[in-house]
Design an enzyme around this catalytic site. Structure first.
Site, PDB file in Angstrom:
ATOM      1  N   TYR A   1      66.345  14.488  15.326  1.00  0.00           N
ATOM      2  CA  TYR A   1      66.650  15.595  16.232  1.00  0.00           C
ATOM      3  C   TYR A   1      67.483  16.637  15.473  1.00  0.00           C
ATOM      4  CZ  TYR A   1      68.107  17.562  20.855  1.00  0.00           C
ATOM      5  OH  TYR A   1      68.341  18.362  21.960  1.00  0.00           O
ATOM      6  N   CYS A   2      66.996  17.879  15.432  1.00  0.00           N
ATOM      7  CA  CYS A   2      67.725  18.997  14.828  1.00  0.00           C
ATOM      8  C   CYS A   2      68.015  18.702  13.350  1.00  0.00           C
ATOM      9  CB  CYS A   2      68.994  19.296  15.631  1.00  0.00           C
ATOM     10  SG  CYS A   2      69.830  20.837  15.172  1.00  0.00           S
ATOM     11  N   ILE A   3      69.275  18.779  12.915  1.00  0.00           N
ATOM     12  CA  ILE A   3      69.605  18.553  11.511  1.00  0.00           C
ATOM     13  C   ILE A   3      69.197  17.144  11.085  1.00  0.00           C
ATOM     14  CG2 ILE A   3      71.972  17.799  12.033  1.00  0.00           C
ATOM     15  CD1 ILE A   3      72.864  19.027   9.420  1.00  0.00           C
TER      16      ILE A   3
ATOM     17  N   GLY B   1      66.519  15.715  12.086  1.00  0.00           N
ATOM     18  CA  GLY B   1      65.092  15.820  11.793  1.00  0.00           C
ATOM     19  C   GLY B   1      64.857  16.409  10.417  1.00  0.00           C
TER      20      GLY B   1
END
Length: 607
Positions: free
Chosen positions: A330-332, A334
């Site tokens: 998720y986000c960073i 990812g």
């Protein structure tokens, strides 16, 4: 008559008493501000060079295309003069009301007095006219680089929003009405809130968004049953208790961002993605990252990959007795998952069977709204500051992201808290939003320089353990979820990154709403839908033009995709194992504290 006089005297006495309280609180405020830590000036705003560029572009526009600027000014003068004449005309007729108001609706001005009272309406209309003129002027600066113009537009909007009449007591009818109705008690309560916030943030001003006493992690938030089954200096690995008799053979390991706490995915049972995944028959592991202090200054991206990603994958495989796992980032987290996948691909390691990405950037050529903070003027300041502190403070991160939505996350909460004297709401999402984490100094600069500024991952030059990795090396099946109004990871940028993966099996989903609400979107709420397009990936615009809209949450669609990657059904697994004893009940110990020495002591016996 006597009763009325007595009531007036009592109210006056209350008002004077409240004014005395204001004086006492002012002394506390002065003392609290004295504790403010000096920070690098570059963290407070863009460099003067940006404003010089804007001024130069404005002068160039005057010289090259004076008619455009004159037209803008004349239009502004005309609207302003007409507004003044209309207001005077109504007053001359002896009517205490506002003239016609053609300005657009704005929820900041929801009090009826903004529409009906001649004074407040005049302020509102002039503010709106001034804002329009300034916005048109900045948009008309054609002699600037697009990136610089985008920054000027952003910071100009910040100044315009800051100067809204709603942000000042003397021109905010809501605050004035409440102050009068409470004999000044609302102002005393507001000042108490202000002093409390500054004292609790060591002299810095950060608005408390949610009632901190309303939630207790593990009791009424982050309550999905499970246990910590592994811990090291970087993370706790939580395995969640099964709720089905059988589960899919391949376990799922979820990596949340370490910019915030993991429980955004487990706020309460009704909207918990973690609970929903478990209920679908998956063995779920979630990483809870440590909240670093200055002792983590030299921790870099390699440490997160080795001691976070690779270790979590290895422990999940050992506990479940499988050769492979499925992964979510998720986000960073990812972005870092893609770095990990690139490294595994080069090593010929098939640990990861499939990967899912939530709101993830891997191509930073278009940095979206947050890009206004990624120029050297800010990043140079961050580099100097983290060299002193050893961390990038959570307060800087929180303030930066809040300014991307300043009216919603700064000014409106400040008005309610400091001018109206209201207590923060008991809102789980805002509670989580205020529960930030620090970032290690080394990791922060590697991420900002190597990934954000240099776009090293998409260019195939960002190193993992000394060797550059490439998106094209990643061949595992991919599912990516991006969000339509995401102000942190723009969906088009996410799309362009996923397109560069070497995987033949790629599914891209665009969810409605933003960075958080688009992901935390349970099927039962039926709030936001999503878009899909089964055609080969080309461009974001072509994806959207040919996309099919589905009025329901994307969770079930992803659940079906994930089930297809997760093998046969097996008996549900117990928590941990012989080499992975249960260390603590979920949500664990790292979620509630900055590491310090206690958590390091606790990890030494485990690692």
């Amino acid at each position: 008559m006597a009763t009325t006089q007595n009531e007036g005297e009592e109210r006056l006495a209350r008002l004077n008493a409240n004014l005395q309280k204001v004086e006492d609180l002012s002394k506390r405020l002065t003392a609290a501000l004295a504790h403010r830590k000096e920070a690098d000036p570059a963290l407070s705003g863009p460099s003067q060079d940006l404003y010089m560029q804007a001024a130069t572009a404005y002068v160039a526009e005057m010289m090259q295309n004076p008619s455009k600027l004159i037209e803008n000014q004349v239009s502004y003068w005309g609207k302003t003069l007409k507004h003044y004449v209309d207001a005077q005309h109504v007053l001359l007729k002896g009517e205490i009301k506002a003239p016609a108001d053609p300005t657009p609706k704005d929820r900041r001005f929801s009090n009826p007095m903004w529409e009906e009272h001649p004074f407040f309406n005049y302020l509102k209309q002039q503010y709106m006219l001034n804002s329009e003129m300034i916005s048109n002027t900045v948009q008309g600066l054609d002699n600037m680089e697009p990136a610089d113009k985008k920054r000027i537009e952003y910071f100009t909007r910040q100044i315009v929003d800051m100067l809204s009449p709603t942000n000042f007591l003397g021109t905010n009818p809501d605050a004035l009405e409440k102050a009068v109705a409470t004999d000044g008690e609302s102002l005393v309560a507001g000042l108490e809130n202000l002093v409390r916030d500054i004292e609790s943030n060591n002299g810095d001003l950060m608005v408390t968004l949610a009632d901190k006493q309303a939630f207790k992690i593990g009791e009424n938030i982050a309550t999905t049953p499970g246990a910590v089954v592994y811990r090291n200096k970087m993370m706790e690995l939580i395995q969640y208790s099964p709720t089905t008799g059988q589960v899919h053979e391949t376990p799922l390991v979820m990596f949340p961002p370490w910019i915030n706490k993991f429980y955004i995915l487990d706020l309460k049972p009704q909207n918990s993605l973690i609970k929903w995944v478990v209920d679908q028959g998956f063995t779920l592991f979630v990483v809870s990252w440590v909240n670093p202090d200055a002792s983590y200054a030299d921790v870099g991206m390699d440490d997160y990959i080795r001691d976070g990603y690779l270790r979590a994958m290895a422990e999940a495989r050992r506990i479940c007795g499988t050769k492979q796992i499925n992964a979510v980032g998720y986000c960073i987290a990812g972005t870092t998952l893609s770095l990990t996948l690139g490294h595994l691909a080069k090593a010929g390691d098939k640990t990861v069977k499939s990967a899912t990405f939530f709101t993830t950037l891997t191509d930073f050529s278009d940095q979206g709204e947050v890009g206004v903070f990624l120029n050297n003027d800010f990043v140079d300041g961050i580099e100097r500051q983290v060299a002193v502190d050893g961390i990038l403070s959570k307060s800087f991160m929180s303030r930066t992201f809040s300014y991307l939505r300043s009216n919603d996350l700064i000014y409106q909460p400040a008005i309610k808290s400091y001018m109206m004297g209201e207590a923060p709401p008991a809102f789980d999402l805002l509670f989580w939003n205020g529960d930030g984490t620090n970032l290690p100094a080394k990791m922060s600069i590697e991420y900002l320089r190597g990934l954000c500024q240099d776009d090293g991952l998409a260019r195939g030059v960002f190193p993992v353990f000394g060797e550059p990795v490439s998106l094209s090396d990643i061949k595992v099946p991919i599912c990516a979820i991006a969000c339509e109004t995401d102000h942190i990871a723009a969906w088009k940028s996410s799309y362009n990154g996923i397109k560069q993966f070497g995987s033949k099996d790629k599914t891209f989903i665009m969810a409605q709403s933003g960075h958080i609400a688009g992901i935390v979107n349970p099927p039962t709420k039926q709030k936001y839908g999503h878009y899909t397009n089964d055609s080969p990936m080309t461009t974001p615009d072509e994806f959207l033009a040919g996309a099919e809209f589905h009025k329901v949450s994307w969770w079930p669609r992803w659940g079906e995709w994930l089930a297809a990657q997760s093998g046969k059904m097996v008996d549900a697994r117990d928590l941990g194992g012989p080499e992975n004893p249960v260390l603590a009940p979920a949500p664990g110990t790292y979620v509630g504290a900055i590491p310090p020495e206690n958590s390091k002591t606790a990890t030494e016996s485990v690692t």
